[in-house]
Structure formats: C-alpha cells, structure tokens
Design a protein around this motif. Structure first.
Motif, PDB file in Angstrom:
ATOM      1  N   SER A 194     -55.492 -42.814  28.613  1.00 30.11           N
ATOM      2  CA  SER A 194     -54.367 -43.424  27.910  1.00 30.11           C
ATOM      3  C   SER A 194     -53.391 -42.354  27.424  1.00 30.11           C
ATOM      4  CB  SER A 194     -54.882 -44.217  26.712  1.00 30.11           C
ATOM      5  OG  SER A 194     -55.343 -43.320  25.736  1.00 30.11           O
ATOM      6  N   ASN A 195     -52.256 -42.829  26.937  1.00 31.76           N
ATOM      7  CA  ASN A 195     -51.258 -41.950  26.343  1.00 31.76           C
ATOM      8  C   ASN A 195     -51.844 -41.111  25.227  1.00 31.76           C
ATOM      9  OD1 ASN A 195     -48.711 -41.518  27.122  1.00 31.76           O
ATOM     10  ND2 ASN A 195     -47.882 -43.422  26.279  1.00 31.76           N
ATOM     11  N   LEU A 198     -53.993 -38.390  26.499  1.00 30.18           N
ATOM     12  CA  LEU A 198     -53.231 -37.301  27.125  1.00 30.18           C
ATOM     13  C   LEU A 198     -52.602 -36.405  26.068  1.00 30.18           C
ATOM     14  CD1 LEU A 198     -51.589 -39.204  30.101  1.00 30.18           C
ATOM     15  CD2 LEU A 198     -53.451 -37.545  30.169  1.00 30.18           C
ATOM     16  N   ILE A 199     -52.090 -37.038  24.995  1.00 38.41           N
ATOM     17  CA  ILE A 199     -51.501 -36.226  23.923  1.00 38.41           C
ATOM     18  C   ILE A 199     -52.581 -35.353  23.284  1.00 38.41           C
ATOM     19  CG2 ILE A 199     -50.293 -36.304  21.715  1.00 38.41           C
ATOM     20  CD1 ILE A 199     -49.175 -39.023  22.603  1.00 38.41           C
ATOM     21  N   HIS A 215     -44.513 -35.740  19.200  1.00 30.51           N
ATOM     22  CA  HIS A 215     -45.736 -36.492  18.933  1.00 30.51           C
ATOM     23  C   HIS A 215     -46.338 -36.082  17.595  1.00 30.51           C
ATOM     24  CE1 HIS A 215     -45.584 -38.039  22.932  1.00 30.51           C
ATOM     25  NE2 HIS A 215     -45.554 -36.827  23.435  1.00 30.51           N
TER      26      HIS A 215
END
Lengths: 331, 288
Positions: A194-195, A198-199, A215
C-alpha cells in the motif's frame, strides 16, 4: 494468481492445516505454542524490517496485553462474553500504549539506537514493577498481581451461547491461530504494497527526503509502532490463554532478546520467512531447553552473532531466495 | 548538618554508581558510535575476575581487582578483533550482535559458576555520624569515579592519543590519509571502554552479591545516563548523571527506593522528549 513468491507460503499453510489429522493433541498444543510467538515476531519485522526502527521493547507490549487480559477477565468473569471482549479490550489498551510510546519516540526526535535503548528501558521498568508486586497489597479489583510468581486462574478466551460452549483450547485454538496467522500475513503483505507501506519503506532509506516530499513520516512511524505493539499484544494474550499464566520474566532482558533473534536470523525483510523461521527457532530452543534453558539461550546468542556477522539478510530468507532461483526461475 | 551530610552521601553514592556504570559505555559510544549491549556482561567479567582471583587464588584485593580489569580488557580485545570491527558503520547490527554476546556470556557464567558465588566483604570500616552509619568504601568510590573522569578528560583532550582519537571520530577517511592508524585507534578505544567496564565490576564486586546477572544491575542505569547525556557523552555525562542522581536521591529520600527508580526512568523519558539531543546538545546550544 499463483505467484512464485507465494508457493512457499501456501505449501507451509497446507502442511499446517493437515497436521491435526496426522498428530495427536500433545503435538498440536506444542505447535500452537510455537505459532503463538510468530505474531510478536511479525510485529517486530514490520517496525524493524520495513520501518528500519529497532525496538527492543516488544515484550513490554506482550506483557502489558497478557496482564491486562488476565486482570480484566478475572475481575469481570461473571459478565456475559468476557472471553470475547476482554482480549479485545486488552489489545486496545496495548495499541493505545504503543501509540503513546510511539508519540514520545518519534515526535520527540529520538532515532536509531536510542529507540532501542528507550524501549528496552520501558520493558525493564515494567518487569521490575511487576516483580515487586508479590505482596497482598498489590491487587487490581479481585486480581492479585502476585509478583514473580505470576498471575493465573484467568478464564480462557471463548464464549458460551446457551448450552453450547466454545473455549479457545486444543484443536480449536490450533486452527484459530493458523487462520489468524494466515489473515495477518495477508494483511501485512497488503500493507507492504500500500501507499502507507511504501512511504514507510522509503522513510527507512531517507527520512528527511520523504518528509520534504510532503509525507507525515512521524505519524506513519507512530501508527506502525502502535500496530507492531498490537501484534506483540496478540502473542501476549494467546500466550496467557495457552498456559493459563503470565509472569514478569516474560518481559525480562532475555525474553526481550528472543524476538530480535528470531526476526534477525529468519530475515527481517520478509514476513513469510519471519513466520516460518520463528516457528523453527522456537521449536529448536524448546527442544534444547530440555537439557537446561541456559544451553538453548547460549545457542540463540551464537546464532544471533553469527547471523549478523555473516548473513545479515537472514538465513531463511537466504534459503528461500536460493530455492526460488534454483527451481522456480527457469521457465 | 547531619541530614545535609546524609543527603550528600546518598547523592554521591547514586552519582558515582551512575557515572561508573555509564563511563565505559560512554567512551565506546562517544568515540565509535557503537552501543555495546554487552556492557553489563563486561562489568560481570570484571566482578567475577576480581572475586575468583581473591577467593580461589587468594590474591590481595587490589591485585585481584587489577586481574579483573585485565581479564575484561583481554575479552574486549578479542571481541573487537573477531566481531565488532566488521560491524563499524552498521550501528543497528552492532547493537544486535553485542546483544547476542551478552546472552552468551551471562548464560555461560551461569553454567560455569552456578546461580551464585561466595562474595567478598566490603573493605575498610564504617563510621558513625548521628544516628546513621556510613561506609568508608562507598565514600572512596565517589572519589574514584571523579578521578577516573578527570583522567579521561586528560587522556582524550590533552594527550597525543586523544588528538588522534578525536580526529578519527571527526572524519575517519581524512584521518587515515594523514597517517592515523584508524583501526588501531578503534581497537584501543574499545579496550579502554572494556577496561572501564571491568573496573566498575571490580570495585563494586565487594559491595554486591555475586550472581551471573550482576551486570544487569548496572545496564539500565548506564543506558539512561548515556541517553540523557546525548550525542557527545563526554560533555553531557556529568550534568546527566548529577541531574538523574539528584532526582533519584530526593524521591527515594521522601518516598521509597522503587519509586526513586521509577522517577528516574520517568524523568529520562521526559528529558529525551524535550531535549532529544540530551544534556550535551543543550550545553552546545547554550555555548552558541
């Protein structure tokens, strides 16, 4: 649908699902015990492998969840369905505590090895505190904390509907743990893709750069920390339920080293390797402990030193990659 | 007056404990950025080295203590050669590896020497002041901890080795092109850190029950002191240790020893929340 990556995971789970047909209750209970420890390891793999944050304090959450579950279920054993909502409440307490600790760590600007030290200190504080509660003045409601002797006599996880009664024990417990592990592994893979994941992965490489891309890294790290506390709590509650007791030594210096060893030796970057390696290592140390717990701990220490020196990637993950390259990549 | 002396004694005792527990860890962390989680076991080795040579080899106490320190240095040297030097630049891995070493050492002590070992008597005598009795040896420990700090300041700030060592932490590559043997500086620094940990074990050995987990009594104090001291422990060590022992002593004085320890740990959490760079960060900021 059937990707190369999943072949190992699926075959291991098929084996786990058919084990109860082949073995008797004694082995099933033992394998349940080995699998109980995979959740705390998966939590550590999440925060350490994906987030690059090494926490030595996972056993603090393990113990907190176990003790909360014991205290709540002993105090409210008369209320309906206590075996269902007391573990959930204990998990909530653990996750909130994890979020508070995470807030102090990440919003306080503590990083790298200092996080390890602070989390270790928290574990040892909890252990020291619980260990001196042997006296009769240390009670929470009806529950005596009992110091180093540990708490026992809590009702098991389960529910009674009319005549029908279901307790999380024996084969029911076994299948519950297998399905929970399947679900959580799937969920962790989803998080990784998911996002959010990844962050988190990117923040391991370069925190400042990810922050300057807009972020909120601190928030993401705090949530991840709380999730890993939650996973440690799952282990703590299942452990308390499995043996019917919880002691302060489950939060001690040696106990808190164990998840780090399992995760480091298995391969912290891959959830399946951690799951499989953890079962294997707990099995090995249990077998060795028959001749004296010291020898098992010495071996675990040796494994940790050798793995970090020679196989920093982790042994199980390395073997998995080797097998994949040898048998599965030729198409 | 007597109450004041009593407070001073308690404070000095707590301060010297924190300083001696932390000093070896602080040298290794400050110079090499490696957190040695086996620090407690280095202290254990120093303590056992002292007690075994005093009890079994019948050596006089000061020589037994020297043996304890020597054994710890040899252990530290071997460890640095075999394992630690391969982990420079991988701080998290070095923490994990030293944790493994700590498990191996403490459990081996349990296997070899059993769960407890006959201890030594506290040397020197006690003296009476008012209603309380004080140990001269513990007063001596306060003096020892302060003189060790002064010696370390001279070693790292005034001596030739100190210059080379500081050049190495500042920039290892440039230092090595200027002819500094970086490898050797690291080895010597690690040995100095081991010697200090061994010394702590040796001089506390006569005051404690000798058990394989003796190092664990020091390790939490050592870590919290180094963490609150911050990134440059040499500057921050004294203010951090004084502040923490002041809190611990006063809370213990008014309430209870366990609450004193809890207050200590709680204040550490607060300090790093509001002073993430520790006392050394604060001092550097004030100087600017």
């Amino acid at each position: 649908m059937l990707k190369k990556d999943n072949i190992f995971t699926i075959s291991v789970f098929i084996v786990l699902l058919i084990i109860p047909i082949l073995f008797d209750d004694f082995y099933i209970n033992n394998i349940s015990y080995f699998m109980i420890w995979t959740f705390i390891s998966l939590g550590l793999a999440l925060i350490w492998g994906m987030g690059g944050i090494l926490s030595f304090g996972q056993t603090a959450f393990f113990g907190l969840a176990g003790y909360s579950f014991a205290i709540i279920s002993i105090n409210f054993s008369d209320i309906y369905a206590v075996g269902i909502w007391s573990p959930i409440l204990a998990l909530a307490i653990t996750a909130i505590f994890g979020a508070i600790v995470g807030y102090f760590l990440f919003y306080g600007g503590i990083y790298d090895v200092f996080i390890g030290i602070v989390t270790l200190a928290i574990t040892l504080v909890l252990e020291t505190f619980m260990a001196q509660t042997a006296g009769p003045e240390w009670t929470v409601g009806n529950a005596r904390l009992n110091g180093f002797n540990g708490m026992q006599g809590m009702p098991p996880i389960g529910i009674k509907i009319g005549e029908y009664k279901f307790d999380l024990q024996g084969i029911g417990q076994y299948y519950f743990i297998v399905f929970l592990a399947m679900f959580l592994l799937w969920l962790l893979y989803k998080i990784k893709k998911s996002n959010f994941g990844l962050i988190l992965l990117a923040s391991k490489e370069d925190r400042t750069r990810v922050e300057s891309l807009g972020h909120n890294v601190k928030k993401i790290q705090m949530i991840t920390f709380s999730l890993s506390a939650l996973l440690a709590g799952v282990s703590g509650i299942l452990y308390t339920n499995w043996g019917g007791y919880i002691t302060p030594s489950s939060m001690g210096l040696i106990a808190s080293a164990m998840p780090v060893i399992w995760v480091a030796a298995s391969g912290k970057n891959d959830f399946f390797s951690v799951f499989f390696g953890c079962i294997l290592l707990v099995y090995i140390s249990q077998t060795l402990a028959v001749n004296g717990a010291q020898y098992a701990i010495i071996l675990m220490g040796l494994i940790l030193v050798i793995v970090t020196r020679y196989f920093p990637e982790g042994i199980i993950l390395m073997l998995k990659k080797l097998l994949t390259n040898k048998f599965l990549s030729k198409k | 007056m007597i109450i004041l002396f009593n407070l001073f004694y308690q404070f000095g005792d707590a301060l010297s404990f924190l300083l001696l527990a932390a000093i070896g860890l602080a040298v290794i962390f400050g110079m090499m950025k490696i957190i040695n989680l086996a620090h407690g076991e280095f202290i254990t080795i120093g303590a056992y080295g002292t007690v075994v040579s005093a009890k079994i080899l019948k050596l006089p106490l000061p020589i037994a203590m020297a043996v304890g320190v020597l054994v710890t240095v040899i252990f530290g040297y071997i460890l640095e050669r075999i394992i630690i030097r391969h982990l420079y630049g991988r701080p998290l891995d070095s923490v994990v590896a030293t944790w493994g070493i700590s498990l191996i050492v403490s459990q081996s002590f349990l296997v070899i020497f059993g769960p407890s070992f006959e201890g030594l008597q506290t040397p020197l005598s006690n003296f009476q002041l008012g209603a309380y009795s004080y140990s001269q040896y513990r007063l001596l420990l306060i003096l020892i901890s302060i003189s060790i700090l002064i010696l370390l300041y001279i070693l790292f700030l005034k001596s030739n080795f100190g210059t080379l060592a500081r050049a190495t932490i500042e920039n290892p590559k440039i230092a090595s092109t200027l002819g500094v043997k970086v490898d050797k500086v690291y080895t010597v620094t690690f040995c100095i850190g081991s010697a200090l940990a061994g010394l702590t074990g040796a001089i506390y050995a006569p005051t404690m029950t000798i058990v394989p987990s003796i190092g664990q009594a020091f390790i939490v104090s050592a870590f919290v002191t180094v963490v609150t001291a911050g990134a440059s422990p040499f500057i921050g060590l004294i203010p951090a240790a004084s502040f923490l022992s002041l809190i611990q002593t006063s809370v213990t004085f008014y309430y209870h020893a366990t609450i004193g320890v809890l207050a200590l740990l709680f204040s550490v959490i607060l300090i790093i929340r509001f002073l993430p760079k520790g006392f050394s960060g604060l001092l550097i900021k004030l100087k600017k």
